[in-house]
Motif scaffolding. Structure first.
Motif, PDB file in Angstrom:
ATOM      1  N   LEU A 112      22.348  -5.042  42.091  1.00  0.00           N
ATOM      2  CA  LEU A 112      21.098  -5.808  42.010  1.00  0.00           C
ATOM      3  C   LEU A 112      21.116  -6.496  40.653  1.00  0.00           C
ATOM      4  CD1 LEU A 112      18.170  -6.542  42.896  1.00  0.00           C
ATOM      5  CD2 LEU A 112      17.443  -4.378  41.894  1.00  0.00           C
ATOM      6  N   PRO A 113      21.408  -7.819  40.629  1.00  0.00           N
ATOM      7  CA  PRO A 113      21.434  -8.501  39.340  1.00  0.00           C
ATOM      8  C   PRO A 113      20.017  -8.696  38.794  1.00  0.00           C
ATOM      9  CG  PRO A 113      22.036 -10.017  41.114  1.00  0.00           C
ATOM     10  CD  PRO A 113      21.747  -8.701  41.756  1.00  0.00           C
ATOM     11  N   MET A 114      19.920  -8.792  37.475  1.00  0.00           N
ATOM     12  CA  MET A 114      18.626  -8.941  36.814  1.00  0.00           C
ATOM     13  C   MET A 114      17.824 -10.103  37.405  1.00  0.00           C
ATOM     14  SD  MET A 114      18.213  -9.109  32.723  1.00  0.00           S
ATOM     15  CE  MET A 114      18.450 -10.862  32.501  1.00  0.00           C
ATOM     16  N   SER A 115      18.562 -11.194  37.742  1.00  0.00           N
ATOM     17  CA  SER A 115      17.876 -12.394  38.236  1.00  0.00           C
ATOM     18  C   SER A 115      17.195 -12.141  39.577  1.00  0.00           C
ATOM     19  CB  SER A 115      18.889 -13.535  38.376  1.00  0.00           C
ATOM     20  OG  SER A 115      19.943 -13.115  39.217  1.00  0.00           O
ATOM     21  N   LEU A 116      17.629 -11.120  40.340  1.00  0.00           N
ATOM     22  CA  LEU A 116      17.016 -10.836  41.637  1.00  0.00           C
ATOM     23  C   LEU A 116      16.085  -9.623  41.554  1.00  0.00           C
ATOM     24  CD1 LEU A 116      20.134 -11.364  43.955  1.00  0.00           C
ATOM     25  CD2 LEU A 116      18.239 -12.948  43.591  1.00  0.00           C
ATOM     26  N   GLY A 117      15.836  -9.161  40.343  1.00  0.00           N
ATOM     27  CA  GLY A 117      14.987  -7.982  40.130  1.00  0.00           C
ATOM     28  C   GLY A 117      13.524  -8.274  40.436  1.00  0.00           C
ATOM     29  N   PRO A 118      12.691  -7.243  40.317  1.00  0.00           N
ATOM     30  CA  PRO A 118      11.303  -7.363  40.737  1.00  0.00           C
ATOM     31  C   PRO A 118      10.414  -8.129  39.752  1.00  0.00           C
ATOM     32  CG  PRO A 118      11.739  -5.156  39.918  1.00  0.00           C
ATOM     33  CD  PRO A 118      13.035  -5.877  39.886  1.00  0.00           C
ATOM     34  N   ALA A 119      10.874  -8.263  38.516  1.00  0.00           N
ATOM     35  CA  ALA A 119       9.987  -8.898  37.534  1.00  0.00           C
ATOM     36  C   ALA A 119      10.809  -9.684  36.528  1.00  0.00           C
ATOM     37  CB  ALA A 119       9.182  -7.815  36.806  1.00  0.00           C
ATOM     38  N   LYS A 120      10.161 -10.553  35.833  1.00  0.00           N
ATOM     39  CA  LYS A 120      10.817 -11.264  34.733  1.00  0.00           C
ATOM     40  C   LYS A 120      11.075 -10.258  33.627  1.00  0.00           C
ATOM     41  CE  LYS A 120      10.405 -16.079  33.594  1.00  0.00           C
ATOM     42  NZ  LYS A 120      11.018 -16.634  34.767  1.00  0.00           N
ATOM     43  N   MET A 121      12.248 -10.298  33.053  1.00  0.00           N
ATOM     44  CA  MET A 121      12.530  -9.302  32.038  1.00  0.00           C
ATOM     45  C   MET A 121      13.546  -9.809  31.024  1.00  0.00           C
ATOM     46  SD  MET A 121      14.803  -6.893  34.436  1.00  0.00           S
ATOM     47  CE  MET A 121      15.793  -6.299  33.134  1.00  0.00           C
ATOM     48  N   GLU A 122      13.632  -9.066  29.924  1.00  0.00           N
ATOM     49  CA  GLU A 122      14.571  -9.381  28.856  1.00  0.00           C
ATOM     50  C   GLU A 122      15.941  -8.818  29.200  1.00  0.00           C
ATOM     51  OE1 GLU A 122      13.846 -10.709  25.460  1.00  0.00           O
ATOM     52  OE2 GLU A 122      12.270 -11.558  26.748  1.00  0.00           O
ATOM     53  N   PHE A 123      17.000  -9.498  28.729  1.00  0.00           N
ATOM     54  CA  PHE A 123      18.348  -8.960  28.828  1.00  0.00           C
ATOM     55  C   PHE A 123      18.372  -7.597  28.119  1.00  0.00           C
ATOM     56  CE2 PHE A 123      22.684  -8.496  27.130  1.00  0.00           C
ATOM     57  CZ  PHE A 123      23.424  -8.684  28.284  1.00  0.00           C
ATOM     58  N   GLY A 124      18.870  -6.559  28.779  1.00  0.00           N
ATOM     59  CA  GLY A 124      18.901  -5.234  28.154  1.00  0.00           C
ATOM     60  C   GLY A 124      17.678  -4.402  28.489  1.00  0.00           C
ATOM     61  N   GLY A 125      16.784  -4.943  29.305  1.00  0.00           N
ATOM     62  CA  GLY A 125      15.573  -4.181  29.617  1.00  0.00           C
ATOM     63  C   GLY A 125      15.557  -3.606  31.021  1.00  0.00           C
ATOM     64  N   THR A 126      16.751  -3.454  31.633  1.00  0.00           N
ATOM     65  CA  THR A 126      16.785  -3.028  33.035  1.00  0.00           C
ATOM     66  C   THR A 126      16.122  -1.665  33.267  1.00  0.00           C
ATOM     67  OG1 THR A 126      19.068  -2.397  32.565  1.00  0.00           O
ATOM     68  CG2 THR A 126      18.757  -4.323  33.935  1.00  0.00           C
ATOM     69  N   ARG A 127      16.427  -0.714  32.378  1.00  0.00           N
ATOM     70  CA  ARG A 127      15.917   0.642  32.615  1.00  0.00           C
ATOM     71  C   ARG A 127      14.403   0.730  32.518  1.00  0.00           C
ATOM     72  NH1 ARG A 127      18.892   5.914  30.315  1.00  0.00           N
ATOM     73  NH2 ARG A 127      17.406   6.899  31.709  1.00  0.00           N
ATOM     74  N   SER A 128      13.817  -0.155  31.708  1.00  0.00           N
ATOM     75  CA  SER A 128      12.356  -0.094  31.591  1.00  0.00           C
ATOM     76  C   SER A 128      11.682  -0.642  32.846  1.00  0.00           C
ATOM     77  CB  SER A 128      11.899  -0.863  30.350  1.00  0.00           C
ATOM     78  OG  SER A 128      12.276  -2.216  30.482  1.00  0.00           O
ATOM     79  N   VAL A 129      12.407  -1.419  33.639  1.00  0.00           N
ATOM     80  CA  VAL A 129      11.830  -1.959  34.877  1.00  0.00           C
ATOM     81  C   VAL A 129      12.095  -1.010  36.054  1.00  0.00           C
ATOM     82  CG1 VAL A 129      11.808  -3.908  36.477  1.00  0.00           C
ATOM     83  CG2 VAL A 129      12.082  -4.317  34.024  1.00  0.00           C
ATOM     84  N   ILE A 130      13.370  -0.658  36.271  1.00  0.00           N
ATOM     85  CA  ILE A 130      13.707   0.357  37.284  1.00  0.00           C
ATOM     86  C   ILE A 130      14.665   1.336  36.619  1.00  0.00           C
ATOM     87  CG2 ILE A 130      14.562   0.805  39.608  1.00  0.00           C
ATOM     88  CD1 ILE A 130      14.410  -2.242  40.106  1.00  0.00           C
ATOM     89  N   ASP A 131      14.272   2.593  36.586  1.00  0.00           N
ATOM     90  CA  ASP A 131      15.093   3.587  35.907  1.00  0.00           C
ATOM     91  C   ASP A 131      16.084   4.226  36.885  1.00  0.00           C
ATOM     92  OD1 ASP A 131      16.089   5.134  33.910  1.00  0.00           O
ATOM     93  OD2 ASP A 131      14.211   6.174  33.452  1.00  0.00           O
ATOM     94  N   ILE A 132      17.104   4.845  36.316  1.00  0.00           N
ATOM     95  CA  ILE A 132      18.081   5.569  37.137  1.00  0.00           C
ATOM     96  C   ILE A 132      17.373   6.694  37.872  1.00  0.00           C
ATOM     97  CG2 ILE A 132      20.153   7.020  36.994  1.00  0.00           C
ATOM     98  CD1 ILE A 132      20.842   5.281  34.455  1.00  0.00           C
TER      99      ILE A 132
END
Lengths: 236, 263, 239
Positions: A112-132
């Protein structure tokens, strides 16, 4: 060389397929991998069937289906195989600065690339949006020939799953759960007043009132048990 | 064993279930899954048992070897217990050398049986200082859906209790049954959703916390204890577990004895 | 005791366990015996008992074992410590490694691995009770377990061994025949095409005896292939 339908001993249970495979019979024709299904001339091959030396041959265990010119096998059991457009429930197994790795119960993880994620976000902020370890409702965007698949969370209803529970059923039981034109599933939702999302990969998201959730799970368990009992050997 | 990923949704759901005194499969807090126990099923083992608890399936097999007694205990034989978590038992079990988990598993079961004194090691001596029997109990998991500890312990004691010392094979006389004087039973409790439950399933183990294993004899004597995994517990909680283990232990001991018929 | 010193077959051609030269020991097949696996099979063959579990196809970890063009078939043959008359010490074992490899090679010939690039399929063969011919039972049971898991394959693989005792060629050696026999010829046969994907032999056979053993194996494989197919269709088979 003879096939085994010829070499079968006489003391077998009598369910042998002495008649030709193309003969339509009242009982469904069960096949095992490797079984010869007749001349391939004039037939198209579907799921679980290949052509070898001009003959149709089963590659899976299941029921043979003949639909016009197409011969296929309805497998008794099969792993979920992603197709573009499938609604699936994924479990986030890992991430980098801009990609999540998602287990969708397929032979290979999806990304799931960042660009297709659920929200606008900063590079490096993946875990704060969806965690492992978190679950997501997503859609398969594409499946490459080498099986790298991409999922997206852009779309109606796609989201992180924050409440309720996810149950697994064998993907081939989905038809039974959903019913004709979704009737069985609609009934289940009405009876239990729960949100029930049946994803193509056999994962069922159940959310709602606590008692309702228990009821949905009980019915899923009952359905699986019935399916097992209906077909011998624990496969359905 | 690869470290399985714990789905957060499972954890939060288990907490919700615990708060409502429910479990994933509808069991009560202290209910176990149906137990099926078979003994004497393996032709090449001198004693054997198979246990099925829900979808957890294990085998236990007993073999005898002759050994030289240890110099500090010249008139005693030995008991060895080893557990193998082969990759056949589940997706999460990886091939390779024994994992710390499988070593812990084998040792906890071993202590419960050994320390109960159910096997008289002096009776295993053939010639003092020269030759003695070594009893080897191998525990083998075929399908892991949680609580291998109890399944192994139950299969282990049942297999020992139906073992025969193969004197004939070693040209030492006629075969005689192995004398096992006691029936230690292990009961394991996992903290799931914040409270302890008996006989956790694979999913409950996955989304749960620490576990406590209690092995008791018929006289309620305690033979082994083990606390595993991260987490803490209170004296009050432990007292309740001990009480539950006494009831459950008696039930399982009766099951083991019921298979021994007129013996 | 040397070869041929023990009388294993009487003047009427009846073997120690009452079989005739071409007879196979009784076989039963049960599916779904490892509930947590994707496919599984328990096969008893004489007093052999073998359990096979199949996991996958699934993500291949670590990444370096992945193949870009096909799935990796990871086959392990292992004997339980209590499966034989003398206990087997767990751990590394050259014999098990070799059998795992030839079993894997035999199965790779029929499994459509190219349909699952970058995945892994694990096949775990556990010998619970061994009599003789465990590699044959393991390979046959593994092909049934793969089919039970819904993994696409062009054929099953049925494996059976013939050999020679007291100068007589017989099919499917039992334990004492295997110990005192003069030759052993295990073959892995694809019952639908009649092709072979597994072949080993040791001992001493004349060209004529070899042909006889070969024919026994072929004939037995067709019959056992029928049992396997029946088991897959009806959820089990019990002779």
């Amino acid at each position: 060389m003879k096939g085994w339908s010829v070499a079968r001993p006489d003391n077998m249970s009598g369910k042998g397929n002495a008649a030709g495979p193309h003969d339509s019979q009242q009982a469904p024709l069960l096949v095992a991998p490797g079984e010869d299904l007749g001349d391939s001339e004039g037939y198209e091959v579907g799921h679980g069937v290949i052509v070898m030396d001009g003959r149709l041959r089963a590659t899976k265990q299941g029921q043979m289906k003949k639909d016009g010119k197409s011969v296929s096998i309805l497998p008794s059991r099969t792993k979920y195989f992603p197709r573009p457009g499938d609604l699936v429930i994924g479990l986030v197994e890992g991430c980098t600065n801009n990609i999540w790795f998602v287990d969708i119960g397929a032979p290979f993880n999806a990304i799931l690339p960042m660009s297709l994620g659920p929200a606008k976000m900063e590079f490096g902020g993946t875990r704060s949006v969806i965690d492992i370890g978190e679950a997501i409702l997503c859609r398969v965007q594409e499946v490459e020939e080498t099986h790298s698949s991409v999922v997206t969370m852009k779309g109606m209803g796609l989201r992180k799953i924050r409440s309720g529970t996810v149950e697994d059923i064998d993907p081939h039981l989905l038809g039974r759960l959903i019913g004709r034109q979704g009737k069985a599933l609609r009934q289940l939702k009405e009876d239990t007043e729960c949100r029930v999302v049946a994803a193509e990969n056999g994962r069922i998201w159940i959310d709602g009132d606590f008692e309702g959730m228990l009821e949905v799970r009980n019915r899923l368990r009952k359905m699986t048990a019935e399916a097992k009992a209906a077909t011998p050997g624990g496969v359905a | 064993m690869s470290i399985p990923l714990v789905p957060q949704l499972l954890r939060s759901h288990l907490i919700e279930l615990a708060e409502n005194d429910q479990r994933l499969d509808g069991r009560g807090q202290w209910d176990g899954r149906d137990v099926q126990l078979e003994v004497g099923i393996l032709g090449n083992a001198e004693g054997s048992a198979k246990v099925r608890m829900g979808d957890t399936i294990v085998y236990a097999g007993v073999k005898f070897q002759t050994m030289t007694p240890y110099s500090d205990r010249p008139n005693q034989g030995g008991l060895m217990c080893s557990a193998e978590l082969r990759p056949v038992a589940g997706r999460q079990h990886e091939p390779g050398p024994p994992s710390p988990e499988s070593i812990e598993l084998g040792r906890v079961v071993d202590r419960g049986i050994r320390e109960s004194g159910c096997i008289d090691t002096e009776a295993l001596c053939i010639i003092p200082g020269e030759k003695a029997w070594q009893v080897i109990l191998d525990l083998y998991a075929i399908s892991d859906d949680g609580n291998l500890f109890d399944a192994f312990a139950l299969a282990g004691i049942a297999a020992l209790r139906n073992s025969v010392i193969p004197l004939a094979k070693f040209e030492l006389g006629e075969d005689i049954p192995l004398d096992v004087s006691k029936t230690p039973i292990m009961c394991s409790y996992h903290r799931v959703g914040g409270r302890y439950v008996y006989d956790a399933s694979g999913r409950e183990e996955l989304g749960g916390d620490e576990r406590i294993h209690i092995t008791l004899g018929a006289d309620a004597h305690v033979h082994s204890l083990q606390k595993g995994l991260k987490g803490t517990f209170t004296a009050g909680e432990f007292a309740e577990l001990m009480k539950q283990a006494r009831t459950k232990g008696d039930e399982l001991r009766d099951l083991v004895h019921s298979l021994e018929g007129g013996n | 005791m040397g070869y041929g010193d023990v009388q294993m077959i009487d003047e009427n051609g009846i073997r120690v366990d009452g079989r005739k030269a071409g007879d196979v020991r009784p076989i039963s097949i049960e599916l779904g015996v490892v509930p947590v696996a994707d496919g599984s099979c328990r096969m008893t063959w004489g007093t052999n008992e073998v359990i096979v579990a199949v996991y996958g196809p699934m993500e291949a970890h670590p990444r370096k074992i992945q193949r870009q063009d096909r799935a990796v078939l990871d086959v392990r043959y292992n004997m339980a410590p209590f499966s034989t008359s003398d206990r087997i010490r767990p751990g590394f074992n050259r014999r098990s490694r070799e059998i795992s490899k030839v079993t894997s090679d035999a199965l790779e010939s029929v499994v459509l691995l190219e349909l699952y690039p970058r995945s892994k399929i694990r096949v775990e063969i556990e010998i619970i009770c061994a009599e003789a011919g465990t590699r044959c039972v393991g390979l046959t049971a593994a092909s049934v377990a793969l089919a039970d898991a819904g993994i696409p394959m062009t054929d099953l693989v049925v494996s059976v061994a013939s050999g020679k005792i007291n100068g007589v060629v017989v099919c499917d050696l039992n334990k004492s025949e295997d110990n005192y026999g003069e030759a052993d010829l295990p073959m892995g046969i694809l019952p639908n095409s009649g092709e072979l994907s597994f072949l080993q032999m040791d001992g001493d056979l004349s060209q004529e005896e070899f042909q006889e053993a070969w024919d026994y194996n072929m004939e037995a494989a067709m019959v056992i292939g029928g049992y396997c197919a029946e088991a897959l269709k009806n959820g089990g088979y019990n002779l």
